[in-house]
Each structure stands twice: as structure tokens, then as C-alpha cells.
Design a protein around this motif. Structure first.
Motif, PDB file in Angstrom:
ATOM      1  N   VAL A  93       8.083   3.501 -36.287  1.00 15.84           N
ATOM      2  CA  VAL A  93       8.012   3.805 -37.653  1.00 15.84           C
ATOM      3  C   VAL A  93      10.133   5.359 -38.316  1.00 15.84           C
ATOM      4  O   VAL A  93       9.981   4.820 -39.018  1.00 15.84           O
ATOM      5  CB  VAL A  93       7.363   5.197 -38.359  1.00 15.84           C
ATOM      6  CG1 VAL A  93       7.069   5.533 -39.674  1.00 15.84           C
ATOM      7  CG2 VAL A  93       5.939   3.653 -37.817  1.00 15.84           C
ATOM      8  N   VAL A  94       9.362   6.120 -36.843  1.00 16.77           N
ATOM      9  CA  VAL A  94      10.816   6.731 -37.321  1.00 16.77           C
ATOM     10  C   VAL A  94      11.896   6.054 -36.181  1.00 16.77           C
ATOM     11  O   VAL A  94      12.805   6.230 -37.235  1.00 16.77           O
ATOM     12  CB  VAL A  94      10.422   7.906 -36.260  1.00 16.77           C
ATOM     13  CG1 VAL A  94      11.187   9.489 -36.199  1.00 16.77           C
ATOM     14  CG2 VAL A  94       9.027   9.041 -36.600  1.00 16.77           C
ATOM     15  N   VAL A  95      11.860   5.813 -35.297  1.00 19.25           N
ATOM     16  CA  VAL A  95      13.651   5.480 -34.872  1.00 19.25           C
ATOM     17  C   VAL A  95      14.002   4.497 -35.316  1.00 19.25           C
ATOM     18  O   VAL A  95      14.974   3.313 -36.295  1.00 19.25           O
ATOM     19  CB  VAL A  95      12.539   4.444 -33.216  1.00 19.25           C
ATOM     20  CG1 VAL A  95      14.561   4.329 -32.933  1.00 19.25           C
ATOM     21  CG2 VAL A  95      12.763   6.247 -32.500  1.00 19.25           C
ATOM     22  N   GLY A  96      12.349   3.022 -35.863  1.00 18.63           N
ATOM     23  CA  GLY A  96      13.057   2.063 -36.988  1.00 18.63           C
ATOM     24  C   GLY A  96      13.835   1.649 -37.758  1.00 18.63           C
ATOM     25  O   GLY A  96      14.042   1.442 -38.141  1.00 18.63           O
ATOM     26  N   ASN A  97      12.885   2.837 -38.628  1.00 16.90           N
ATOM     27  CA  ASN A  97      12.906   3.116 -39.886  1.00 16.90           C
ATOM     28  C   ASN A  97      14.513   4.105 -39.964  1.00 16.90           C
ATOM     29  O   ASN A  97      15.231   4.010 -40.886  1.00 16.90           O
ATOM     30  CB  ASN A  97      12.565   4.069 -40.823  1.00 16.90           C
ATOM     31  CG  ASN A  97      11.296   3.284 -41.520  1.00 16.90           C
ATOM     32  OD1 ASN A  97      10.689   1.587 -41.123  1.00 16.90           O
ATOM     33  ND2 ASN A  97      10.385   4.446 -41.996  1.00 16.90           N
ATOM     34  N   TYR A 100      16.585   0.745 -39.734  1.00 18.59           N
ATOM     35  CA  TYR A 100      16.344  -0.646 -41.025  1.00 18.59           C
ATOM     36  C   TYR A 100      17.149   0.832 -42.291  1.00 18.59           C
ATOM     37  O   TYR A 100      17.519  -0.182 -42.793  1.00 18.59           O
ATOM     38  CB  TYR A 100      15.316  -0.726 -41.178  1.00 18.59           C
ATOM     39  CG  TYR A 100      14.281  -1.000 -40.323  1.00 18.59           C
ATOM     40  CD1 TYR A 100      14.807  -2.162 -39.482  1.00 18.59           C
ATOM     41  CD2 TYR A 100      12.830  -1.261 -39.659  1.00 18.59           C
ATOM     42  CE1 TYR A 100      15.107  -3.218 -38.832  1.00 18.59           C
ATOM     43  CE2 TYR A 100      13.253  -1.947 -38.850  1.00 18.59           C
ATOM     44  CZ  TYR A 100      13.544  -3.052 -38.018  1.00 18.59           C
ATOM     45  OH  TYR A 100      13.138  -3.348 -37.303  1.00 18.59           O
ATOM     46  N   GLN A 101      16.898   1.824 -42.217  1.00 18.87           N
ATOM     47  CA  GLN A 101      17.461   2.641 -43.163  1.00 18.87           C
ATOM     48  C   GLN A 101      19.042   2.163 -43.780  1.00 18.87           C
ATOM     49  O   GLN A 101      19.927   2.097 -44.729  1.00 18.87           O
ATOM     50  CB  GLN A 101      18.226   4.158 -43.270  1.00 18.87           C
ATOM     51  CG  GLN A 101      18.079   5.236 -43.985  1.00 18.87           C
ATOM     52  CD  GLN A 101      17.313   5.358 -45.802  1.00 18.87           C
ATOM     53  OE1 GLN A 101      16.082   4.121 -45.680  1.00 18.87           O
ATOM     54  NE2 GLN A 101      17.940   5.516 -46.492  1.00 18.87           N
ATOM     55  N   GLY A 102      19.821   1.227 -42.247  1.00 18.47           N
ATOM     56  CA  GLY A 102      21.408   0.923 -42.427  1.00 18.47           C
ATOM     57  C   GLY A 102      21.213   0.405 -43.409  1.00 18.47           C
ATOM     58  O   GLY A 102      22.447  -0.092 -44.628  1.00 18.47           O
ATOM     59  N   GLY A 103      20.111  -1.188 -43.441  1.00 15.03           N
ATOM     60  CA  GLY A 103      20.583  -2.082 -43.667  1.00 15.03           C
ATOM     61  C   GLY A 103      19.874  -2.243 -45.223  1.00 15.03           C
ATOM     62  O   GLY A 103      20.481  -2.396 -46.813  1.00 15.03           O
ATOM     63  N   LEU A 291      15.308   5.776 -50.626  1.00 12.42           N
ATOM     64  CA  LEU A 291      14.270   6.837 -50.705  1.00 12.42           C
ATOM     65  C   LEU A 291      12.790   6.581 -49.477  1.00 12.42           C
ATOM     66  O   LEU A 291      11.985   8.011 -49.350  1.00 12.42           O
ATOM     67  CB  LEU A 291      13.536   6.447 -51.951  1.00 12.42           C
ATOM     68  CG  LEU A 291      14.983   7.509 -52.621  1.00 12.42           C
ATOM     69  CD1 LEU A 291      14.196   7.011 -54.259  1.00 12.42           C
ATOM     70  CD2 LEU A 291      15.276   8.866 -52.768  1.00 12.42           C
ATOM     71  N   THR A 292      11.720   4.609 -49.710  1.00  8.50           N
ATOM     72  CA  THR A 292      10.450   5.240 -49.222  1.00  8.50           C
ATOM     73  C   THR A 292      10.824   5.115 -47.489  1.00  8.50           C
ATOM     74  O   THR A 292       9.741   5.742 -46.515  1.00  8.50           O
ATOM     75  CB  THR A 292       9.650   3.811 -49.063  1.00  8.50           C
ATOM     76  OG1 THR A 292      10.412   3.067 -49.650  1.00  8.50           O
ATOM     77  CG2 THR A 292       9.435   4.390 -50.911  1.00  8.50           C
ATOM     78  N   ALA A 293      11.512   4.567 -46.880  1.00  7.15           N
ATOM     79  CA  ALA A 293      11.489   4.764 -45.010  1.00  7.15           C
ATOM     80  C   ALA A 293      11.750   6.322 -44.754  1.00  7.15           C
ATOM     81  O   ALA A 293      10.933   5.889 -44.131  1.00  7.15           O
ATOM     82  CB  ALA A 293      13.255   3.742 -45.474  1.00  7.15           C
ATOM     83  N   PRO A 294      12.688   6.937 -44.988  1.00  6.43           N
ATOM     84  CA  PRO A 294      12.616   8.460 -45.070  1.00  6.43           C
ATOM     85  C   PRO A 294      11.592   9.077 -44.147  1.00  6.43           C
ATOM     86  O   PRO A 294      10.799  10.190 -44.280  1.00  6.43           O
ATOM     87  CB  PRO A 294      13.809   8.974 -45.050  1.00  6.43           C
ATOM     88  CG  PRO A 294      15.460   7.576 -46.472  1.00  6.43           C
ATOM     89  CD  PRO A 294      14.152   6.808 -45.963  1.00  6.43           C
ATOM     90  N   LEU A 295      10.791   8.758 -46.100  1.00  7.20           N
ATOM     91  CA  LEU A 295       9.506   9.523 -45.992  1.00  7.20           C
ATOM     92  C   LEU A 295       8.527   8.730 -45.531  1.00  7.20           C
ATOM     93  O   LEU A 295       7.234   9.887 -45.316  1.00  7.20           O
ATOM     94  CB  LEU A 295       9.243   9.698 -47.876  1.00  7.20           C
ATOM     95  CG  LEU A 295       8.544   9.669 -48.552  1.00  7.20           C
ATOM     96  CD1 LEU A 295       8.779  11.446 -48.966  1.00  7.20           C
ATOM     97  CD2 LEU A 295       8.324   9.623 -49.846  1.00  7.20           C
ATOM     98  N   TRP A 320      13.282  13.502 -42.328  1.00  3.78           N
ATOM     99  CA  TRP A 320      13.499  12.046 -42.675  1.00  3.78           C
ATOM    100  C   TRP A 320      15.354  12.652 -43.487  1.00  3.78           C
ATOM    101  O   TRP A 320      16.153  11.552 -43.412  1.00  3.78           O
ATOM    102  CB  TRP A 320      13.447  12.565 -44.733  1.00  3.78           C
ATOM    103  CG  TRP A 320      13.598  13.688 -45.613  1.00  3.78           C
ATOM    104  CD1 TRP A 320      11.928  14.367 -46.196  1.00  3.78           C
ATOM    105  CD2 TRP A 320      14.261  13.903 -46.249  1.00  3.78           C
ATOM    106  NE1 TRP A 320      12.743  15.825 -46.806  1.00  3.78           N
ATOM    107  CE2 TRP A 320      14.271  15.154 -47.227  1.00  3.78           C
ATOM    108  CE3 TRP A 320      15.555  13.506 -46.364  1.00  3.78           C
ATOM    109  CZ2 TRP A 320      15.184  15.318 -47.910  1.00  3.78           C
ATOM    110  CZ3 TRP A 320      17.212  14.175 -47.423  1.00  3.78           C
ATOM    111  CH2 TRP A 320      16.337  15.332 -47.372  1.00  3.78           C
ATOM    112  N   LEU A 321      16.218  13.230 -42.995  1.00  2.00           N
ATOM    113  CA  LEU A 321      17.696  14.360 -43.157  1.00  2.00           C
ATOM    114  C   LEU A 321      17.888  13.189 -41.957  1.00  2.00           C
ATOM    115  O   LEU A 321      19.046  12.796 -41.951  1.00  2.00           O
ATOM    116  CB  LEU A 321      17.518  15.069 -43.269  1.00  2.00           C
ATOM    117  CG  LEU A 321      18.900  16.099 -43.016  1.00  2.00           C
ATOM    118  CD1 LEU A 321      19.661  15.492 -45.214  1.00  2.00           C
ATOM    119  CD2 LEU A 321      19.180  17.866 -43.407  1.00  2.00           C
TER     120      LEU A 321
END
Length: 403
Positions: A93-97, A100-103, A291-295, A320-321
């Protein structure tokens, strides 16, 4: 007055916003372009599975007033099992997101470039990250919810308008929806369609969000209404993308490798409007997932480690930052950190069936009283768990190169 409360979109809209991201848009586009309408049934099934899992997560969140991470910390007492789950959650969840946030930002950029060609492409991820950062930093759940509801509304209109303009073949659409089949070479695409919809981090997002919005067990009926409207709406959007790609490209000598290709290729076939709507949808999908991935990652970590201060807490904001910054760097520089994605994929493959099993177990505990699972809910949940296990095995096998 409770019984007369009107329906309103709520936390389940966050779930829909999360799973309709650039990855889903790409997967649905390729499914339609390569296999026509034949795989629509896979999305119908995945929405049913998502409803089952998200309802259990929401019920656990409302009745216990805890997020999923907090429930794990309080219900799981064996140190080895707790630390094992914490490690998987951290990786998946944390490392993966973070990766994936880059995507997500890249997908939003592709849509925005189609809409505003004169914008410098390399600066767009920074602009989008600043917008997302301002919304999250405000620390008001209601604001985040309203922004995501607006983005879901925009992408719904955009993708459904594209669907109408591409003039689907209704007989083939209904056949693909109601008669399951797997054409030659489509097995991996079926798994991808289900895997982009049934995702573990949405369970953390939903359980925490409902606990923020509703504070009494009898409010569960409002959460269920929200689930039964918002999650199917997300499924309809995915189906519209598959059907649009099928109508436009299946059986034609047009190479489609991404959603951006689809947006550009629609213009000569169906006019500027179809291309415009597809670009708007891709932008909205990317920004909503950004927005949802970091949250979701912040909610998961806050629950596990007991961060105080809620959405405005320092540790919550720091989580999230960090994810937002990493995703912005990846999107801006075009990196593809294969090793980290590999680890996250394996962690996701392990986490999904474990979280599904935990939800079944937790929703049968005496603490839930009258809100425990009924026998039929357990039967359906076990079926969904079997699917989650199959998806997990497939995800791990793909990551280690078995198939």
C-alpha cells in the motif's frame, strides 16, 4: 428524521475514483481493442466482488469506528502475524502506491496534453501534484470527498459520451456482458480487468472514510446505498471504455497501445468530440487516482501505527506528501523503477487474499453483534476470497516470471 435522509454520494465514490485510474483505462482500452465486447462479463463479476469486500470493510469501519489498519492492530494479537501483515501493507500500500502514483500523474498528463497541447509536458506533473497537495493539505474530509465526487462526475460524463459517440453494437455488448467466454489469448486480460478493480488499498481507504463520515451503527444503511450506487457507477465507466474501444478499433487495422493512442485515434473515426471526451476522462481518472493513492496509504499507516491528529496530523500529512513527491519525480523524469514495482506486485498478490480473509474473520467476531456476517454473506465472501487468492497467485507468478 434519519429514515427520511436523502441519498448522497459518499466514501464509496472515493473507491470508484481510486479504481478508475490510468491503469484501468489502459487495461479496459486494450481489452476492447483486442477482444471486442467479449470480456465485459469480467468487469460485471469484478464489480460484484468489489461490492462484497467494500461492504464488509465499510461495516467494520462504521461499527468499530476504526480504519482497517487499526482493526488489524487491535484484533490480531500474535506478534509474528501482526508484524507480517504490517510489512505486507507497508510494501503493497505505501511503497506500491508511491510508485503507482507516478503512473497516475503520467496518465493525467497524457489527457491534459491532448486537451491543452501548448502546455509544456514536463511541467504538468508538478502542476497536478501541487493541486493534489493543496487539496490534501487542507485536511478536510468533506472537501476531498466533494472534489472526488466532481471528478467522478466529469469522467462519467466523458467516458459515457465517448461510448455514445462510438455507437456500440448492442447485441454484441449484451452477449459479452451476460455470456462469459475467454477468447484465445485473453486469459491475462481477464485477470488484469478484475485485478485493476478489486484492489487491497481501497479497503483501507473505505474503512477509514466511512468512520469519518458516519458515527453510528444504524448509519450502515446509508453506507450500503452509497456502495450500491458508486461502485456500480465505476463499473459502468470501465465497461463504457471497453465498449468504446471495441466499437472503434476491434477488427480494424489500428494499433492501440495506450489510452492516449485511443484518444488520438478516435478523432478521424468519430470526430473531435469523441477524442475530446476521451482525453477529459483520462485526465479526470489520473487526477482522481493521484488524490486517492496517497490518501489510502496515509490511512493505512495511520491505522497501523496510531498516528494522531487525523487528516491534519503531521505524520498523516508526511505520509501522503512523501508518496506525492516520489510519484511526481517518477512522472517528471519518466523513470520506471522495475525492482520496486516487482516487490509491490508480489506484496499486493499476497495482501489481497489476506485482507479478504481478515475481513471475513473480523466480520464474524462477537464485537460486531447483530452486524456480523450472515451465513449467505460468508458464502459469497468465501467465493470472492477464492477469486482474490487466484488473483494473488497470478500477480506473484507474473512478478517472478512464471507466466
Amino acid at each position: 428524521m434519519r429514515n427520511k435522509r436523502r441519498f448522497e454520494f459518499g466514501p464509496a465514490t472515493l473507491v470508484a475514483a481510486a479504481f478508475i485510474g490510468p491503469g484501468t483505462v489502459v487495461t479496459a482500452t486494450l481489452a476492447g481493442a483486442n477482444f471486442g465486447y467479449a470480456l465485459l462479463w469480467a468487469l460485471l463479476f469484478s464489480i460484484a466482488a468489489t461490492i462484497v469486500l467494500q461492504e464488509m470493510a465499510a461495516r467494520l469501519g462504521i461499527v468499530t469506528q476504526k480504519g482497517l489498519g487499526e482493526s488489524i492492530a487491535s484484533f490480531v494479537q500474535q506478534p509474528w502475524l501482526r508484524y507480517g501483515l504490517f510489512t505486507l501493507i507497508l510494501l503493497a500500500v505505501v511503497v506500491g502506491n508511491s510508485v503507482y502514483q507516478g503512473g497516475n500523474l503520467s496518465g493525467a498528463r497524457l489527457g491534459l496534453v491532448e486537451l491543452i497541447p501548448w502546455l509544456p509536458s514536463q511541467s504538468i506533473p508538478f502542476i497536478l501534484a501541487v493541486v493534489a497537495g493543496i487539496i490534501l493539505w487542507a485536511g478536510h474530509y468533506r472537501l476531498i470527498e466533494r472534489v472526488l465526487i466532481a471528478l467522478v462526475a466529469v469522467m462519467s460524463f466523458a467516458f459515457l459520451a465517448t461510448f455514445v459517440l462510438t455507437q456500440p453494437v448492442w447485441s454484441e455488448l449484451w452477449q459479452g456482458l451476460l455470456q462469459p467466454s475467454i477468447p484465445t489469448g485473453a486469459t491475462l486480460t481477464v485477470i488484469a480487468l478484475i485485478g485493476t478493480t478489486v484492489v487491497p488499498y481501497n479497503l483501507f481507504l473505505h474503512a477509514s472514510a466511512v468512520a469519518q463520515k458516519w458515527h453510528a451503527a444504524e448509519d450502515l444503511r446509508y453506507a450500503r446505498r452509497d456502495i450500491w450506487v458508486s461502485v456500480p457507477l465505476g463499473g459502468i465507466i470501465s465497461m463504457a471504455i471497453v465498449a468504446s474501444a471495441a466499437s472503434a478499433f476491434f477488427g480494424r487495422a489500428i494499433e492501440i497501445n495506450s489510452a492516449a493512442d485511443m484518444s488520438r485515434s478516435l478523432q478521424p473515426l468519430f470526430g473531435d468530440a469523441a477524442s475530446l471526451f476521451m482525453a477529459v476522462g483520462l485526465f479526470s481518472a489520473g487526477l482522481s487516482s493521484a488524490l486517492t493513492a496517497p490518501l489510502a496509504a496515509a490511512y493505512a499507516l495511520a491505522g497501523m501505527f496510531g498516528f494522531k491528529g487525523g487528516l491534519q496530523g503531521r505524520a498523516f500529512r508526511a505520509t501522503w506528501l512523501i508518496i506525492l513527491v516520489i510519484g511526481t519525480v517518477i512522472a517528471s523524469l519518466g523513470w520506471r523503477p522495475i525492482e520496486v514495482i516487482w516487490v509491490a506486485q508480489i506484496a499486493n498478490g499476497l495482501l489481497l487474499p489476506l485482507m479478504a480473509a481478515f475481513l471475513i474473520w473480523a466480520c464474524n467476531r462477537p464485537e460486531l453483534g447483530q452486524y456480523r456476517n450472515a451465513w449467505w454473506q460468508n458464502a459469497v465472501a468465501v467465493l470472492v476470497w477464492c477469486v482474490a487468492l487466484a488473483l494473488g497467485v497470478r500477480s506473484i507468478g507474473s512478478a517472478v516470471g512464471l507466466w
